[in-house]
Design a protein around this motif. Sequence first.
Motif, PDB file in Angstrom:
ATOM      1  N   LEU A  13       0.824  -1.212   0.000  1.00 27.71           N
ATOM      2  CA  LEU A  13       0.000   0.000   0.000  1.00 27.71           C
ATOM      3  C   LEU A  13       0.855   1.258   0.000  1.00 27.71           C
ATOM      4  O   LEU A  13       1.949   1.283   0.562  1.00 27.71           O
ATOM      5  CB  LEU A  13      -0.878   0.036   1.252  1.00 27.71           C
ATOM      6  N   LEU A  14       0.287   2.299  -0.593  1.00 26.53           N
ATOM      7  CA  LEU A  14       0.840   3.650  -0.452  1.00 26.53           C
ATOM      8  C   LEU A  14      -0.263   4.641  -0.817  1.00 26.53           C
ATOM      9  O   LEU A  14      -0.670   4.729  -1.975  1.00 26.53           O
ATOM     10  CB  LEU A  14       2.065   3.869  -1.346  1.00 26.53           C
ATOM     11  N   ASN A  15      -0.775   5.335   0.196  1.00 28.27           N
ATOM     12  CA  ASN A  15      -1.801   6.365  -0.013  1.00 28.27           C
ATOM     13  C   ASN A  15      -3.003   5.836  -0.782  1.00 28.27           C
ATOM     14  O   ASN A  15      -3.338   6.309  -1.867  1.00 28.27           O
ATOM     15  CB  ASN A  15      -1.189   7.569  -0.739  1.00 28.27           C
ATOM     16  N   GLY A  42       4.096   1.662   2.452  1.00 29.11           N
ATOM     17  CA  GLY A  42       5.343   2.344   2.109  1.00 29.11           C
ATOM     18  C   GLY A  42       5.461   3.748   2.650  1.00 29.11           C
ATOM     19  O   GLY A  42       6.297   4.520   2.171  1.00 29.11           O
ATOM     20  N   GLY A  43       4.627   4.094   3.638  1.00 31.50           N
ATOM     21  CA  GLY A  43       4.721   5.424   4.240  1.00 31.50           C
ATOM     22  C   GLY A  43       3.568   6.324   3.848  1.00 31.50           C
ATOM     23  O   GLY A  43       3.782   7.498   3.503  1.00 31.50           O
ATOM     24  N   VAL A  61       4.911  -0.967   8.469  1.00 34.19           N
ATOM     25  CA  VAL A  61       5.070   0.342   7.851  1.00 34.19           C
ATOM     26  C   VAL A  61       6.561   0.608   7.658  1.00 34.19           C
ATOM     27  O   VAL A  61       7.333   0.584   8.615  1.00 34.19           O
ATOM     28  CB  VAL A  61       4.446   1.457   8.717  1.00 34.19           C
ATOM     29  N   GLU A  62       6.935   0.840   6.419  1.00 34.10           N
ATOM     30  CA  GLU A  62       8.338   1.114   6.113  1.00 34.10           C
ATOM     31  C   GLU A  62       8.392   2.176   5.019  1.00 34.10           C
ATOM     32  O   GLU A  62       8.243   1.864   3.837  1.00 34.10           O
ATOM     33  CB  GLU A  62       9.052  -0.156   5.659  1.00 34.10           C
ATOM     34  N   PRO A  63       8.577   3.430   5.392  1.00 33.41           N
ATOM     35  CA  PRO A  63       8.615   4.501   4.395  1.00 33.41           C
ATOM     36  C   PRO A  63       9.640   4.229   3.299  1.00 33.41           C
ATOM     37  O   PRO A  63      10.768   3.819   3.575  1.00 33.41           O
ATOM     38  CB  PRO A  63       8.995   5.738   5.217  1.00 33.41           C
ATOM     39  N   GLY A  64       9.210   4.439   2.075  1.00 33.86           N
ATOM     40  CA  GLY A  64      10.091   4.240   0.932  1.00 33.86           C
ATOM     41  C   GLY A  64      10.107   2.839   0.373  1.00 33.86           C
ATOM     42  O   GLY A  64      10.752   2.582  -0.645  1.00 33.86           O
ATOM     43  N   LEU A  65       9.408   1.917   1.019  1.00 26.96           N
ATOM     44  CA  LEU A  65       9.388   0.529   0.546  1.00 26.96           C
ATOM     45  C   LEU A  65       8.623   0.444  -0.770  1.00 26.96           C
ATOM     46  O   LEU A  65       7.470   0.866  -0.851  1.00 26.96           O
ATOM     47  CB  LEU A  65       8.737  -0.368   1.590  1.00 26.96           C
ATOM     48  N   ALA A  70       8.000  -4.928  -1.215  1.00 28.71           N
ATOM     49  CA  ALA A  70       7.000  -5.302  -0.222  1.00 28.71           C
ATOM     50  C   ALA A  70       6.460  -6.702  -0.484  1.00 28.71           C
ATOM     51  O   ALA A  70       6.303  -7.506   0.444  1.00 28.71           O
ATOM     52  CB  ALA A  70       5.854  -4.286  -0.225  1.00 28.71           C
ATOM     53  N   VAL A  71       6.183  -7.006  -1.739  1.00 25.75           N
ATOM     54  CA  VAL A  71       5.675  -8.334  -2.087  1.00 25.75           C
ATOM     55  C   VAL A  71       6.709  -9.398  -1.730  1.00 25.75           C
ATOM     56  O   VAL A  71       6.389 -10.423  -1.107  1.00 25.75           O
ATOM     57  CB  VAL A  71       5.311  -8.400  -3.579  1.00 25.75           C
ATOM     58  N   ASN A  72       7.950  -9.169  -2.095  1.00 25.01           N
ATOM     59  CA  ASN A  72       9.007 -10.131  -1.758  1.00 25.01           C
ATOM     60  C   ASN A  72       9.167 -10.281  -0.250  1.00 25.01           C
ATOM     61  O   ASN A  72       9.370 -11.391   0.265  1.00 25.01           O
ATOM     62  CB  ASN A  72      10.333  -9.687  -2.366  1.00 25.01           C
ATOM     63  N   ARG A  73       9.077  -9.158   0.475  1.00 28.85           N
ATOM     64  CA  ARG A  73       9.224  -9.206   1.927  1.00 28.85           C
ATOM     65  C   ARG A  73       8.163 -10.129   2.533  1.00 28.85           C
ATOM     66  O   ARG A  73       8.443 -10.957   3.397  1.00 28.85           O
ATOM     67  CB  ARG A  73       9.087  -7.787   2.476  1.00 28.85           C
ATOM     68  N   GLY A  74       6.936  -9.986   2.043  1.00 32.36           N
ATOM     69  CA  GLY A  74       5.870 -10.822   2.561  1.00 32.36           C
ATOM     70  C   GLY A  74       6.039 -12.283   2.191  1.00 32.36           C
ATOM     71  O   GLY A  74       5.825 -13.181   3.020  1.00 32.36           O
TER      72      GLY A  74
END
Length: 320
Positions: A13-15, A42-43, A61-65, A70-74
């Motif tokens: 997500l982002l905004n 992503g912030g 929540v990780e600004p700039g991600l 993000a998909v890979n992190r999950g």
Amino acid sequence: MGDRPLVSVVVPLLNEVKYVRAALDSLLAQDYEPLEVLVYDGGSTDGTLEVLRNYPFEVVVEPGLSQMAAVNRGWRRTHAEFVTWMAGDDFYKSGAIRRLAEELLAHPEIGFVHADADVVDESGRLIKHVAPGEVALRDLVASFEIVPQTTLIRRSALLRAGMMDESRRLAADWDLFLRLAQYYPSRYVPFTAAVRRLHRASEDMRNIAAIGDAGIDVVRRFFERPDLTVEQRALRRWGLAGGHLMAAWCYCVSNQRYRAWLAMLAATRLAARIIVTPRACRLLIRLLSPVQIPPPWERMRNVRETCSAHAARVGAMERR
């Protein structure tokens, strides 16, 4: 239920405050268990984080991600046997995850399963229906019509093919499914699994021409892979022709007709028979039109604005 494999859906997500409720509500409404939802923000600064507090999902929540990171992190975090991802402005149809999971369970030889999708505008009005049908590697190298939200991927296939290319901002989904199709067959289930939303603020709509560039690069780099079979390498010219044709569509929609003609010419030089495909014929009609034909989402908006203006005029006359 206890013997069914875990399904994990990553939501980057982002905004997305305007649409995220519909996305998360559609996940809560699924009738498959066990289901895991991992949300990566992503912030956001528009109120998305406040909305997320109302849902029972784990949120990182990780600004700039970036979306791909993000998909890979999950996917790396979960131990789920079946995985997928969904954008925060899209949503699932009821029962979708269960039907996709059942298909993967019934066919252990396939790497991923996919289905149909509706495409809607920012107000939820239908623009078009996407039904890709069965897709083999020959189809995927030349065109990408799969809506990722309609897919479910076997984790073992993902580990072999590799995860998202985080260096890609656009067309990373095409790149991923090409690699999956290199090693595994897939299966198409003819039902509407998800809804994709097109709106002016989305990254795809803001970068249509750049998506064309990225698509050509995805196909070109795929055929540089050292472990392709002889039969797969033989698809190179056809795939590059298809990549240029898709780019021509993107340039045309972006009102870059000269670039569209050049890409169309390149596609024809690579594989002359591509010019008689329905997609190429539709593009030629657009390019030969003396006026720019707006894309479907713009045509829908123009129709609504015309209708609203007409209704306002009628109302004014009735009040006189």
